[in-house]
Write a protein that holds these residues in place. Structure first.
Motif, mmCIF file in Angstrom:
data_model
loop_
_atom_site.group_PDB
_atom_site.id
_atom_site.type_symbol
_atom_site.label_atom_id
_atom_site.label_comp_id
_atom_site.label_asym_id
_atom_site.label_seq_id
_atom_site.Cartn_x
_atom_site.Cartn_y
_atom_site.Cartn_z
ATOM 1 N N MET A 1 0.830 -1.019 -0.077
ATOM 2 C CA MET A 1 -0.128 0.008 0.078
ATOM 3 C C MET A 1 0.685 1.305 -0.023
ATOM 4 O O MET A 1 0.446 2.141 -0.674
ATOM 5 C CB MET A 1 -0.970 -0.050 1.289
ATOM 6 N N PHE A 57 13.529 12.131 5.057
ATOM 7 C CA PHE A 57 14.774 13.267 5.366
ATOM 8 C C PHE A 57 14.974 13.692 3.606
ATOM 9 O O PHE A 57 15.272 14.862 3.535
ATOM 10 C CB PHE A 57 15.673 12.703 5.926
ATOM 11 N N LEU A 93 6.324 2.477 15.447
ATOM 12 C CA LEU A 93 7.074 2.204 16.131
ATOM 13 C C LEU A 93 6.751 1.941 17.619
ATOM 14 O O LEU A 93 7.171 0.958 18.370
ATOM 15 C CB LEU A 93 8.176 3.221 16.219
ATOM 16 N N ASN A 104 3.623 -2.434 23.111
ATOM 17 C CA ASN A 104 2.629 -3.288 22.253
ATOM 18 C C ASN A 104 1.600 -4.026 23.102
ATOM 19 O O ASN A 104 0.401 -3.980 22.748
ATOM 20 C CB ASN A 104 3.295 -4.286 21.439
ATOM 21 N N HIS A 120 -3.397 4.077 14.452
ATOM 22 C CA HIS A 120 -2.121 3.979 13.751
ATOM 23 C C HIS A 120 -2.327 3.546 12.130
ATOM 24 O O HIS A 120 -1.796 4.244 11.322
ATOM 25 C CB HIS A 120 -1.356 2.900 14.587
ATOM 26 N N ARG A 122 -10.370 -2.515 20.241
ATOM 27 C CA ARG A 122 -10.822 -2.208 19.118
ATOM 28 C C ARG A 122 -12.171 -3.400 18.714
ATOM 29 O O ARG A 122 -12.187 -4.367 19.476
ATOM 30 C CB ARG A 122 -9.752 -2.418 18.018
#
Ligand code: HEA
Ligand code: HEA
Ligand code: CUA
Ligand SMILES: [Cu+2]
Lengths: 203, 311, 94, 538
Positions: free
Chosen positions: D261, D335, D370, D378, D390, D452
């Protein structure tokens, strides 16, 4: 489609590369099953051992030989057309198809035997077996079933090749389709090379 | 009383340190990038710059912004690992409790015949939860304790913690498990050791009703999440007035009417999908064949009979 | 569209390859009979891999293909092997 | 789809033939790309409305507008459509198809018929997805992840949904295959690998993931189908199966799929930044190799979706470490994009607006990724609204905004018309605001422990849920504004010049809309892709 439509004018390297990429996806398709096999084998080594004894290594070995020979005949048919011997090429493909038939016959009797012993998924006998053995037979049917499906598809592909050889659409100059058909057939063989020891030999 | 982020177990501190570290760095870099972008858009706008410089790269910079983020993420990894490692190292003296997950209720088995729908634990004692699923995947999540592990059938997963704050905290199910997934909640109640000992031996307090042993079994197995006692419809048919009533059920052969006596009730528990009461969905209830054993079945039937007679 | 610059492998080469493959098959059938214990799986898989390599190189003409294709094929097998190994980081240490 | 009214005098790919059938049977890569664009837009709108319905339901605790059964069905089909039908084909199938051949100087993709065939496969899969909603029985309700044993047992149209995903995977494989061969074999003379623009490069990396990862989910879904129909118990613990093994297999595909994606979206912004800064891309090589690195390393991190599944300790930290490593190539890209703009002549047109918001949202999504990748954190955030936030930030904010950037960038090229720029800017502002109001509160909810896939919630979460629901309404206004601007101006927009943004890649050297055969004569490439030797700003 009119002439101005973008046409399929595919040169041999392009076509072959497409075929190879497709073979990669096929490898990973079976790869998923191999992962399941590997994990389950480490989980139930004893049951796998027991269940594998049920399989007839002789039929397995016969089918291995059949497929290996058929692999050679397709490879040779390619040599034949490259040397501009279409009739030999047709003959060799025909032999390949016959061998494919033999393979399927063997498979038919093998499966039929299993069914007559009520060793198929969901059967009453199956439900009484230990977990690992159920898993082994599940994998056995899924793997050989999917493989047999590929044998059939390969057979159809080669039949088309044979007819195109007859009509001269495939000839010394243009034999991409035959090359790709042969590649596909070799893949069928390649997968069997792994299925045979994993299912029939290692007990 | 529970506040949003304050941790209530020994494990929380290290987890929160990892959170703070990662969030601070993220915050600083995100702000820096945003400010830089706004600055660039304003300062180098087309109105001002008519002659853009045409440089194409700078190896030193590339190396710098490979190495520096690498160091940063390795530090993040380190904090995460340090906070996580103790979670898998259960102290040997931990008190074992089995958390049983089933669609859609928790029950906590203390071993000594005590089964409770809320998790009562003593303050400052190490607790080991053995996670057992009766049907599909569930997830045991206690946000205040910063612990979560999946409850997967066929697997022996576990988690542990030491509660360090008294109070009531939420327990959620975090693995999608079907219709009432969001209703599969419970409470952790952290009490003093003395109170805990008292509670543990008092079989009456949490559902164990000696004169109605059948009701105890129903509660212990979470039946009442889906079947009400007062006639209201939750997910399955209500238990009210069940015994001896006439039921219209759908079977594979079609519709038929049965009388709800002992056999029917037992069948409906052991193999609920064979005959489904009209108006309810097949497949929502798992067979309890391996869960509720002979004696308990009789207790349940007994309970139904008695409560129907009362009316 | 023409295939001229392709290598033609002779009939005899194909036949030789087949014979080698058959010998390997027999070897592996016999080898299993000897029961190497824990190594049976390894022996069977190694022989199978050799056979597969031969089919790839000769029957599938990889020997005569360009470097790119050969790299791709080996890369794909390598990738699959890594995936299996990583899966076993979980199962092996449980 | 009749563009007859287009006054652009010369024949182009839109009007050289007319009638619906000329579209449905066309092997022209540009037309196939548009077929994908229209089908994807329709499905996106449908699934977005479903997202809105979920938010309305969650406006208050308890049942508000739908039952739990409906809610569970809705997030399942929302996820299936968004993932398998919208974002995975998304940029590659639409803009990859339309622009890849042009950008590498080819007449078409390597296998044009196969290309059309994959669209039909795609549509078949998409229709099967719809059929699962309307077929007799219950709508599927297992989530887009189809975790066993639930998905193997529940009594709903799971098999149809699984088949849909399987078929869609096949379409994705065929597209990927086509692109790899196209890039290898069809580049114009002089177009060496490192003269290739970055969008094709990103498609190349994507395509490899598509063909090497998708088969794994194919076979996995087949196994679940076999489990449901043939009673082979691969994953059913009662038959000795292993539910965690399913999760491994599922994520072996579905993690790499998230890079399917995002990579093309990264390619898109890599085109936009040079053009709107009139300055070469900064760090061409690092961007190319970071794409390849993401594709490769992204294959080995799937376990980070299973940190709480009871995996071995060693596996958990291994997957966590690799997850962090795969963030480095993304950092490099960010960057480099910033440095590309730095010192340029920055023109803040809608494509650039979207590209800049892409960086912003992707950064937030990436950093929260992250947080999810770190073991300790997590454990707290897994399967909470934090994860939902996220991935909406990174999928919708990243890939979605990348898609919007692409359509605003190449719109004049494709249609030969220009949308209204002010209108686009206003729509962007509403969209961007709504987006953040919608999803940011979900991070906080997740940290507080809101799980969720919850139909109902504890009243203590209500404030956050309400703010988030309001955001959905703002977002919808922005989206409708954006889409209507684009749709309206397909016929009525001002005629666009061939090169409105003064881009230098090949697609800007041919007329807008491109002629049927792309190039009159085969272009010969003699220099790097981003050379602005005569910036028009001078
Ligand atoms: C486009 C899709 C996409 C992308 C690109 C990503 C990118 C990343 N994702 Fe995400 N993810 C999803 C889509 C995506 N994800 C989805 C859909 C889910 C949920 C699936 C489900 O369960 O339904 C998910 C879930 C998910 C999980 C599992 C959560 C859980 O269920 O417990 C994790 C855990 O590690 C994770 C991590 C990451 C990481 C580390 C990245 C990294 O690649 C991000 C890298 C980017 C950056 C780091 C930001 C940019 C860099 C800078 C600004 C430079 C500075 C950086 C440093 C100094 C480090 N993601
Ligand atoms: C590309 C991916 C994508 C996108 C764009 C979205 C967009 C949205 N998503 Fe979705 N979402 C997923 C992918 C995506 N989602 C996935 C993969 C899941 C996981 C599923 C699972 O758990 O299995 C998920 C889950 C998910 C949940 C979690 C469910 C739960 O766990 O309980 C929620 C809850 O609010 C949600 C909401 C939304 C909302 C409000 C939008 C909004 O952004 C939508 C905005 C749009 C509108 C508000 C309407 C726009 C209207 C038009 C464009 C035109 C109008 C049309 C007509 C008039 C016909 N999504
Ligand atoms: Cu149990 Cu969700
Ligand atoms: Cu991931």
């Amino acid at each position: 489609m009119s002439t101005t439509e973008h046409s399929d004018y595919i040169d041999s390297d392009t076509g072959k590369m497409g075929m190879w990429l497709f073979l990669f996806t096929e490898l990973f398709l079976f790869g998923g099953l191999f992962i399941v096999y590997a994990v389950m084998r480490t989980k139930y080594p004893e049951d796998f051992h027991q269940a594998a004894l049920e399989l007839n290594a002789f039929i397995g070995a016969t089918n291995t030989v059949v497929l290996l020979v058929s692999s050679m005949t397709v490879a040779m048919s390619l040599t034949a057309i490259q040397k501009n011997k279409p009739n030999i090429a047709i003959g060799l493909i025909f032999i390949t198809l016959i061998l494919a038939g033999v393979f399927m016959m063997n498979k038919y009797f093998e499966w039929g035997h299993k069914f007559s012993l009520h060793l198929y998924p969901g059967s009453d006998v199956m439900k009484t077996l230990p977990h690992g053995e159920i898993m082994f037979f599940g994998l056995y049917f899924m793997m050989t079933g999917l493989h047999a499906l590929h044998v059939i598809i390969g057979g159809i592909l080669l039949t088309i090749v044979m007819f195109k050889l007859k009509s001269g659409k495939i000839n010394q100059e243009h034999y991409l389709l035959q090359e790709n058909g042969a590649l596909y057939w070799h893949l069928v063989d390649l997968i069997w090379i792994f299925l045979f020891p994993l299912l029939y030999l290692i007990t | 009383m529970e506040t949003a982020f304050s941790g209530a177990s020994n494990l929380a501190e290290a987890v929160d340190r990892a959170f703070i570290f990662i969030f601070s760095i993220s915050f600083i870099i995100t702000i820096a990038i945003s400010v830089l972008m706004i600055y660039i858009v304003i300062h180098f706008s087309r109105k001002k710059v008519k002659n853009p410089k045409q440089f194409t790269g700078n190896t030193k910079l590339e190396i710098a912004w490979t190495i520096i983020p690498l160091i940063i993420v390795l530090m993040m990894f380190y904090y995460g690992k340090v906070g996580f490692t103790p979670m898998r190292e259960v102290p040997p003296d931990a008190m074992p409790i089995t958390a049983i997950g089933r669609m859609w209720a928790w029950s906590f088995d203390y071993g000594s015949g005590k089964i409770s729908k809320d998790l009562v634990v003593p303050l400052n004692r190490n607790v080991r939860m053995n996670l057992l699923s009766m049907d599909v995947n569930h997830g045991l999540f206690i946000p205040a304790f910063r612990v979560k592990e999946d409850v997967i059938p066929g697997y022996k997963n576990y988690l542990w913690f030491r509660p360090i704050v008294k109070g009531e905290f939420d327990v959620y199910c975090t693995d999608y498990c079907g219709l009432a997934h969001s209703g599969m909640t419970a409470k952790v109640i952290v009490v003093d050791s003395l109170d805990f000992e008292k509670w543990l031996v008092d079989l009456k307090a949490t559902g164990n009703i000696p004169d109605l042993p059948g009701l105890t079994v129903l509660k212990g197995n979470g039946c009442l999440t889906c079947h009400s006692l007062d006639g209201s419809k939750i997910i399955g048919p209500s238990f009210k007035g069940l015994y001896g009533s006439k039921r219209v059920v759908i079977t594979d052969q079609g519709e038929k009417t049965v009388d709800a006596f002992d056999d029917y009730i037992k069948r409906s528990i052991l193999d609920p999908n064979a005959e489904v009461v009209k108006g309810f969905n097949k497949g929502l209830m798992q067979p309890y064949k391996d869960v509720i054993k002979g004696e308990d079945l009789d207790k349940i039937v007994d309970y139904f009979r008695k409560s129907s007679e009362q009316k | 569209m023409k295939n001229h610059d392709n290598h033609i492998s002779s009939y005899s080469l194909n036949l030789t390859v087949l014979l080698i493959l058959l010998v390997l098959t027999t070897t592996s059938v016999l080898a299993i009979k000897f029961h190497f214990g824990a190594f049976t799986v390894a022996v069977a898989l190694i022989i199978a891999s050799v056979k597969a390599a031969i089919v790839l190189t000769y029957f599938m003409h990889l020997k005569f293909e360009n470097l790119l294709l050969r790299l791709m094929v080996s890369g794909v097998f390598l990738l699959f092997a890594i995936v299996v190994v990583i899966t076993f980081i979980d199962y092996y240490f449980r | 789809m009749n563009y007859n009214s287009s006054p652009t005098a010369p024949l182009n790919f839109l009007n050289h033939k007319t009638g619906l059938w000329s579209w449905l049977s066309s092997t022209d890569h540009k037309r196939i790309g548009l077929l994908y664009l229209y089908s994807i837009t329709i499905f996106f709108c449908a699934a977005a409305v479903l997202g809105l319905l979920m938010k309305i339901e969650k406006f208050a605790p308890g049942e508000t507008i739908m039952t739990a059964q409906t809610y569970n069905g809705i997030f399942t089909i929302h996820g299936i459509i968004m993932i398998f039908i919208v974002v995975i084909p998304g940029l590659a199938a639409v803009f990859g198809n339309i622009l890849l051949p042009i950008m590498i100087g080819a007449k078409d993709v390597a296998f044009p018929k196969l290309n059309l065939f994959s669209w039909y496969v795609y549509i078949t899969g998409a229709c099967l997805g719809l059929y699962s909603q309307f077929a007799k029985g219950h709508v599927p309700d297992a989530g887009w992840t189809f975790y066993v044993p639930y998905s193997a047992e529940v009594n709903s149209n799971i098999v149809i949904a699984l088949t849909a995903a399987f078929v869609l995977g096949f379409a994705s494989i065929l597209t990927g295959l086509n692109f790899i061969v196209t890039i290898h074999r069809m580049r114009a003379p002089g177009m060496t690998w490192f003269r290739m623009p970055l969008f094709p490069w990103s498609l190349y990396a994507t395509a490899w993931i598509q063909i090497l990862a998708t088969p794994i989910i194919g076979i996995t879904l087949l196994m679940v189908i076999a489990e449901r129909t043939l009673q082979i118990g691969f994953f059913d613990p009662a038959l000795g199966g292993d539910p965690v093994l399913y999760q491994h297999l599922f994520w072996i595909y579905s993690h790499p799929a998230v890079y399917v994606m995002i990579l093309p979206a990264m390619g898109v912004v890599s085109e936009i930044f040079p053009t709107f800064s009139q300055k070469p891309i900064f760090g061409y090589m690092p961007i190319v190799f970071s794409s390849l690195a993401i594709a490769l390393v992204g294959y080995f991190v799937w376990g980070h979706h299973m940190f709480t599944s009871g995996m071995s300790y060693q596996a958990r930290w291994f997957f966590s470490l690799l997850t962090f490593l795969v963030a480095i190539p993304s950092a490099i890209k960010v960057f480099n994009w910033l440095s590309t703009m730095y010192g340029g002549s920055v023109d803040l047109k809608p494509p650039l607006l979207y590209a800049i918001s892409f960086i912003f949202l992707f950064t937030i999504g990436g950093f929260t990724g992250l947080t999810l990748g770190s073991l300790a954190t997590n454990i707290q955030t897994h399967n909470t609204d934090f994860v939902v936030a996220h991935f909406h930030y990174i999928v919708f904010g990243g890939m979605g905004f990348g898609f919007f950037a692409a359509i605003h960038y190449w719109y004049p090229k494709i249609y030969g018309r220009m949308y209204n720029i002010r209108w686009a800017n206003i729509a962007w502002a509403i969209l961007f605001t709504g987006f953040n109001v919608l999803y940011f509160p979900m991070f906080i909810l997740g940290l507080q422990g809101m799980p969720r896939r919850y139909f109902d919630y504890d009243p203590k979460f209500q404030t956050g849920q309400m703010i988030s629901s309001i955001g959905a309404f703002i977002l919808i206004i922005g989206l409708i504004g954006m889409i209507s601007n684009l749709v309206y101006h397909v016929r009525r927009g001002a005629i666009a010049p061939a090169n409105p943004w003064h881009g230098v890649t090949l697609e800007w050297q041919i007329p807008s809309p491109p002629p049927h055969e792309n190039f009159d004569e085969v272009p010969v490439i003699t220099r790097d892709p981003y050379v602005f030797d005569n910036p028009y700003t001078k």
